[in-house]
Design a protein around this motif. Structure first.
Motif, PDB file in Angstrom:
ATOM      1  N   CYS A  23      49.628  28.603  48.432  1.00  0.00           N
ATOM      2  CA  CYS A  23      48.597  29.111  47.365  1.00  0.00           C
ATOM      3  C   CYS A  23      49.180  28.774  45.579  1.00  0.00           C
ATOM      4  O   CYS A  23      49.143  28.227  44.730  1.00  0.00           O
ATOM      5  CB  CYS A  23      47.397  29.490  47.643  1.00  0.00           C
ATOM      6  N   ARG A  74      43.192  31.971  37.342  1.00  0.00           N
ATOM      7  CA  ARG A  74      43.155  31.762  39.167  1.00  0.00           C
ATOM      8  C   ARG A  74      43.707  33.177  40.062  1.00  0.00           C
ATOM      9  O   ARG A  74      44.884  33.919  39.251  1.00  0.00           O
ATOM     10  CB  ARG A  74      44.502  30.874  39.238  1.00  0.00           C
ATOM     11  N   TYR A 102      38.450  31.426  39.104  1.00  0.00           N
ATOM     12  CA  TYR A 102      39.551  29.903  40.191  1.00  0.00           C
ATOM     13  C   TYR A 102      39.887  30.802  41.580  1.00  0.00           C
ATOM     14  O   TYR A 102      40.782  31.924  40.729  1.00  0.00           O
ATOM     15  CB  TYR A 102      40.034  29.143  39.554  1.00  0.00           C
ATOM     16  N   CYS A 138      40.233  39.160  38.164  1.00  0.00           N
ATOM     17  CA  CYS A 138      39.187  38.495  36.946  1.00  0.00           C
ATOM     18  C   CYS A 138      39.912  38.678  35.734  1.00  0.00           C
ATOM     19  O   CYS A 138      39.963  37.721  34.858  1.00  0.00           O
ATOM     20  CB  CYS A 138      38.057  37.690  37.331  1.00  0.00           C
ATOM     21  N   ALA A 185      49.130  31.422  40.287  1.00  0.00           N
ATOM     22  CA  ALA A 185      48.195  32.643  40.662  1.00  0.00           C
ATOM     23  C   ALA A 185      48.199  33.219  39.190  1.00  0.00           C
ATOM     24  O   ALA A 185      49.816  33.883  38.579  1.00  0.00           O
ATOM     25  CB  ALA A 185      47.582  33.718  41.773  1.00  0.00           C
ATOM     26  N   ASP A 186      47.523  33.785  38.138  1.00  0.00           N
ATOM     27  CA  ASP A 186      47.488  34.800  36.863  1.00  0.00           C
ATOM     28  C   ASP A 186      47.006  35.887  37.510  1.00  0.00           C
ATOM     29  O   ASP A 186      48.124  37.202  37.314  1.00  0.00           O
ATOM     30  CB  ASP A 186      46.628  34.236  36.078  1.00  0.00           C
ATOM     31  N   ILE A 239      48.920  25.938  43.214  1.00  0.00           N
ATOM     32  CA  ILE A 239      48.215  26.496  41.827  1.00  0.00           C
ATOM     33  C   ILE A 239      48.414  27.217  41.431  1.00  0.00           C
ATOM     34  O   ILE A 239      48.651  27.352  40.659  1.00  0.00           O
ATOM     35  CB  ILE A 239      46.880  26.436  42.597  1.00  0.00           C
ATOM     36  N   MET A 296      41.131  31.437  44.780  1.00  0.00           N
ATOM     37  CA  MET A 296      41.826  30.975  45.877  1.00  0.00           C
ATOM     38  C   MET A 296      42.137  32.701  47.061  1.00  0.00           C
ATOM     39  O   MET A 296      41.582  33.401  46.407  1.00  0.00           O
ATOM     40  CB  MET A 296      42.763  30.635  45.628  1.00  0.00           C
TER      41      MET A 296
END
Length: 270
Positions: A66, A4, A32, A224, A72-73, A70, A34
């Motif tokens: 966000c 993420r 993914y 990513c 985030a990584d 969800i 955002m």
């Protein structure tokens, strides 16, 4: 879909750079994406015609929603434009904490339009760099951040890039990828310097004007990779190869600096 990535950057109405390029790159590499939009731009392949900033408090709200829902990584920042926005982004990230932060210090568009205020540079150094996992300046940006003369990056040696990276590590960032695309010569070399050593990535220079968004794309591809668990050298290696192929297979759109082929990894439906 794995990894993420929250992208904090400006929008490119032409689709070649900024948030649009970031989403394409992360998606094409199986992550993914955002977004927290920092500014709207009216631009095409010839350049930026107008910029409409997003209020800092709304940027913070986008980020917090966000991250709280969800998660985030990794987070990637692009166009932050002004000191107030940098302060806001740094504050949110310091509060929340993220596994990895990739900072692309966007200072100017491909056509030369200034995208970062002078005062914002010192704020970025003091507030953003100390929490940065990997910084991705080109040689022009590295010179502006470090005060080194641009001429020191020229020639066959990578010593100037190495000196800039070392100085940027002193500011607190964990790793620096100095991009060599602005240097002359038939081969483009990017230099990754970490506290544990260095790695270089070289490729033939393409004789093409269709390179709009290469910096945004590379930084998001690296983010990513980090989000997917790759170590920095491996994330940079994969991102470097991805961008090279995206330049090689660029569709040739527009009459100026055209976009890359972000989707070369995607197999179309029959």
């Amino acid at each position: 879909m794995r990894g993420r990535v929250l992208i904090v950057a400006g929008s490119d109405s032409g689709g070649g750079a900024g948030i649009q390029a970031d989403i394409k790159a992360v998606t094409a590499l199986g992550g993914y994406a955002m977004t927290a939009v920092t500014a709207l731009t009216a631009q095409d392949t010839h350049g930026v015609q107008a910029v409409m900033p997003v209020p800092p408090e709304f940027i913070a709200l986008q980020m917090r929603l966000c991250l709280a829902d969800i998660g985030a990584d990794a987070v990637k920042t692009g166009m932050l434009a002004c000191a107030e926005v940098i302060e806001t982004v740094a504050e949110v990230l310091s509060e929340v904490g993220v596994p990895a932060l990739v900072v692309d210090p966007v200072m100017a568009a491909k056509g030369g339009q200034r995208l970062l205020e002078d005062r914002a540079v010192s704020v970025a150094i003091t507030r953003l760099l100390p929490i940065t996992t990997l910084l991705t300046p080109n040689t022009v940006e590295a010179a502006a951040l470090t005060g080194l003369p641009l001429e020191s990056f020229e020639g066959d040696s990578l010593d100037g890039m190495r000196r800039a990276a070392d100085r940027l590590l002193d500011f607190g960032t964990h790793a620096v990828l100095v991009k060599g695309g602005h240097r002359a010569g038939p081969v483009v070399t990017d230099l990754l310097v970490t506290r544990g050593g260095e790695h270089s990535y070289s490729a033939p220079r393409f004789d093409s004007v269709h390179t709009h968004g290469t910096g945004c794309t590379l930084a998001s591809a690296i983010a990513c990779g980090l989000a997917q668990g790759l170590a920095a050298p491996q994330a940079v290696e994969r991102a470097h190869a991805y961008v090279q192929e995206a330049i090689r297979t660029a569709p040739g759109f527009g009459g100026g600096h055209g976009p890359l082929n972000h989707m070369h990894t995607v197999r179309p439906f029959p």
